[in-house]
Design a protein around this motif. Structure first.
Motif, PDB file in Angstrom:
ATOM      1  N   ARG A   1       0.865  -1.388  -0.083  1.00 38.37           N
ATOM      2  CA  ARG A   1      -0.267   0.370   0.427  1.00 38.37           C
ATOM      3  C   ARG A   1       0.606   1.119  -0.310  1.00 38.37           C
ATOM      4  O   ARG A   1       1.864   1.403   0.452  1.00 38.37           O
ATOM      5  N   LYS A   2      -0.003   2.432  -0.926  1.00 34.54           N
ATOM      6  CA  LYS A   2       0.856   3.824  -0.395  1.00 34.54           C
ATOM      7  C   LYS A   2       0.073   4.902  -0.170  1.00 34.54           C
ATOM      8  O   LYS A   2      -0.875   4.199  -0.680  1.00 34.54           O
ATOM      9  N   ILE A   3      -0.022   5.086   0.670  1.00 35.87           N
ATOM     10  CA  ILE A   3       0.080   6.731   0.683  1.00 35.87           C
ATOM     11  C   ILE A   3       0.131   7.724   0.738  1.00 35.87           C
ATOM     12  O   ILE A   3       1.619   7.924   1.410  1.00 35.87           O
ATOM     13  N   VAL A   4      -0.832   8.513  -0.126  1.00 41.37           N
ATOM     14  CA  VAL A   4      -0.023   9.874  -1.021  1.00 41.37           C
ATOM     15  C   VAL A   4      -1.398  10.649   0.067  1.00 41.37           C
ATOM     16  O   VAL A   4      -2.166  10.814   0.264  1.00 41.37           O
TER      17      VAL A   4
ATOM     18  N   GLY B   1      -6.169   8.924  10.743  1.00 46.95           N
ATOM     19  CA  GLY B   1      -6.533   7.945  10.637  1.00 46.95           C
ATOM     20  C   GLY B   1      -7.789   7.583   9.924  1.00 46.95           C
ATOM     21  O   GLY B   1      -7.748   6.187  10.410  1.00 46.95           O
ATOM     22  N   ALA B   2      -7.847   8.267   8.935  1.00 46.12           N
ATOM     23  CA  ALA B   2      -7.727   7.601   7.632  1.00 46.12           C
ATOM     24  C   ALA B   2      -6.898   6.473   7.565  1.00 46.12           C
ATOM     25  O   ALA B   2      -6.904   5.056   6.800  1.00 46.12           O
ATOM     26  N   SER B   3      -5.755   6.354   7.623  1.00 46.85           N
ATOM     27  CA  SER B   3      -4.076   5.619   6.798  1.00 46.85           C
ATOM     28  C   SER B   3      -3.978   4.714   8.634  1.00 46.85           C
ATOM     29  O   SER B   3      -3.948   3.532   7.615  1.00 46.85           O
ATOM     30  N   SER B   4      -4.795   4.513   9.997  1.00 48.98           N
ATOM     31  CA  SER B   4      -5.367   3.543  10.251  1.00 48.98           C
ATOM     32  C   SER B   4      -6.137   2.469  10.102  1.00 48.98           C
ATOM     33  O   SER B   4      -5.866   1.051  10.091  1.00 48.98           O
TER      34      SER B   4
ATOM     35  N   GLN C   1     -12.860  17.675  18.964  1.00 46.17           N
ATOM     36  CA  GLN C   1     -13.564  16.638  18.414  1.00 46.17           C
ATOM     37  C   GLN C   1     -12.315  15.150  18.182  1.00 46.17           C
ATOM     38  O   GLN C   1     -11.270  15.737  18.320  1.00 46.17           O
ATOM     39  N   SER C   2     -13.228  13.945  17.971  1.00 43.67           N
ATOM     40  CA  SER C   2     -12.197  13.505  17.470  1.00 43.67           C
ATOM     41  C   SER C   2     -11.897  13.495  16.262  1.00 43.67           C
ATOM     42  O   SER C   2     -12.755  12.621  14.902  1.00 43.67           O
ATOM     43  N   SER C   3     -11.465  14.124  15.522  1.00 42.80           N
ATOM     44  CA  SER C   3     -10.914  14.112  14.206  1.00 42.80           C
ATOM     45  C   SER C   3     -10.069  13.065  13.417  1.00 42.80           C
ATOM     46  O   SER C   3     -10.499  11.966  12.367  1.00 42.80           O
ATOM     47  N   PHE C   4      -9.662  11.864  14.169  1.00 42.57           N
ATOM     48  CA  PHE C   4      -8.906  10.294  14.213  1.00 42.57           C
ATOM     49  C   PHE C   4     -10.000   9.972  14.049  1.00 42.57           C
ATOM     50  O   PHE C   4      -9.974   9.189  12.540  1.00 42.57           O
ATOM     51  N   GLN C   5     -10.996  10.011  14.768  1.00 45.01           N
ATOM     52  CA  GLN C   5     -11.918   8.450  14.108  1.00 45.01           C
ATOM     53  C   GLN C   5     -12.975   9.206  13.244  1.00 45.01           C
ATOM     54  O   GLN C   5     -13.444   8.147  12.777  1.00 45.01           O
ATOM     55  N   MET C   6     -13.011  10.467  13.156  1.00 43.13           N
ATOM     56  CA  MET C   6     -13.330  10.819  11.454  1.00 43.13           C
ATOM     57  C   MET C   6     -12.679   9.891  10.468  1.00 43.13           C
ATOM     58  O   MET C   6     -13.959   9.612   9.335  1.00 43.13           O
ATOM     59  N   GLY C   7     -11.390  10.300  10.208  1.00 42.07           N
ATOM     60  CA  GLY C   7     -10.783   9.415   9.458  1.00 42.07           C
ATOM     61  C   GLY C   7     -11.024   7.661   9.075  1.00 42.07           C
ATOM     62  O   GLY C   7     -11.179   7.255   7.988  1.00 42.07           O
ATOM     63  N   GLN C   8     -10.556   7.998  10.596  1.00 41.26           N
ATOM     64  CA  GLN C   8     -10.621   6.142  10.368  1.00 41.26           C
ATOM     65  C   GLN C   8     -12.288   5.522  10.246  1.00 41.26           C
ATOM     66  O   GLN C   8     -12.867   4.709   9.487  1.00 41.26           O
TER      67      GLN C   8
END
Length: 315
Positions: A2-5, A46-49, A267-274
């Motif tokens: 996987r690559k994360i841009v 979060g999204a990457s996680s 807010q939990s921005s990490f959770q928004m992404g995850q």
């Protein structure tokens, strides 16, 4: 592999950079209001996680240089549609301007999950889930704390960010309505910083100068609250009025620790992404998801800033 841009700002550059990733994996486009904010970078984490645990998927993380660059964000979504991505996680900068491209994604069979700021009601059938803090409830919680600290009379200023954005309508509208319904406090403002810290600093300096009897002040977004707090310090007003900010980056944490800010609503921005990525993958794979997913809020003060609850949402 996987690559994360991350942090792609230019639309032409973004197409060039994501082509290789899309060929290897099913791409989920995470498109936020701006990449120039720790809040949105925490969404990226979060999204990457989430995608690291999802077999066969990849993410791209994109956003304009400013959350007022609405046309650029529209184009980023359109580019994602043109790439036929597997799904889109979108934090819309405008309640109306993003509706046509979200509709287009839906018509092209691309699932869309909205985070942070709600689109207009006309778009409800075009996206599959909305993940956010309950911003109206958050505004009410800030208002409750403000009344508890300043009492039910006097002046309180409201330093807002971008008028009409869904999160702004909730945070500021909920605050003002609660204040008016539960006290005789006079509201000064709101003033709109366009999410520019320097403008928020200048606006707050002017407000403090013009209102020597101000009892409290509320900064409703990360850059606005930082500019507000810096103006309070520069004006010699730290500790002399109740100041509450929104979001929880390092600058704002420091202002809580030194007493410039009485609290920050985080807010939990990490959770928004995850959870946003998890939701769009579930939809893409035919699973059902809740239409609204509350990602929560913590009122962080000097007394609880080192608690596990606070540390889980600060960034």
């Amino acid at each position: 592999m996987r690559k994360i841009v991350s942090g792609i700002l230019g639309m032409v550059a973004s197409v060039a950079l994501v082509t290789g990733a899309a060929a290897a994996d099913k791409e989920i486009a995470v498109i936020v209001k701006t990449t120039n904010s720790n809040f949105w970078q925490n969404v990226n984490k979060g999204a990457s996680s989430a995608v690291a645990k999802a077999e066969g998927y990849d993410i791209t993380f994109q956003g304009p240089e400013s959350d007022t660059a609405i046309a650029e964000q529209v184009n980023l979504v359109q580019n994602a549609i043109n790439r036929n991505v597997a799904g889109i996680v979108l934090a819309p900068s405008d309640t109306e301007a993003l509706v046509p491209v979200v509709k287009s994604a839906n018509e092209n069979g691309i699932p869309v999950v909205i985070i942070d700021s709600l689109l207009s009601e006309s778009a409800e059938s075009y996206y599959q889930a909305f993940l956010a803090t309950d911003n109206r409830k958050a505004g009410e919680l800030v208002a409750q704390m403000m009344i508890d600290k300043v009492g039910k009379t006097g002046k309180v200023a409201v330093m807002s960010f971008v008028a009409g954005v869904g999160s702004e309508i909730g945070r500021v509208g909920g605050f003002i309505e609660y204040i008016k319904a539960n006290s005789d406090i006079e509201i000064v403002g709101p003033f709109y910083s366009q999410s520019q810290m320097a403008l928020a600093l200048n606006q707050t300096t002017d407000v403090l100068s013009a209102n020597g009897d101000l009892k409290g002040i509320y900064g409703a977004s990360e850059p606005t609250a930082i500019g507000m707090a810096r103006a309070i310090v520069q004006s010699g007003k730290a500790g002399k009025l109740v100041a509450i900010g929104f979001d929880g980056n390092k600058d704002l944490q420091d202002f809580v620790r030194d007493g410039t800010l009485d609290a920050i609503a985080v807010q939990s921005s990490f959770q928004m992404g995850q959870l946003g990525v998890n939701a769009v993958i579930d939809v893409a794979e035919g699973k059902s998801v809740e239409k609204f997913i509350n990602t929560g809020l913590v009122m962080v003060t000097k007394e609880n800033i080192d608690s596990a609850e606070a540390q889980n949402v600060l960034y």
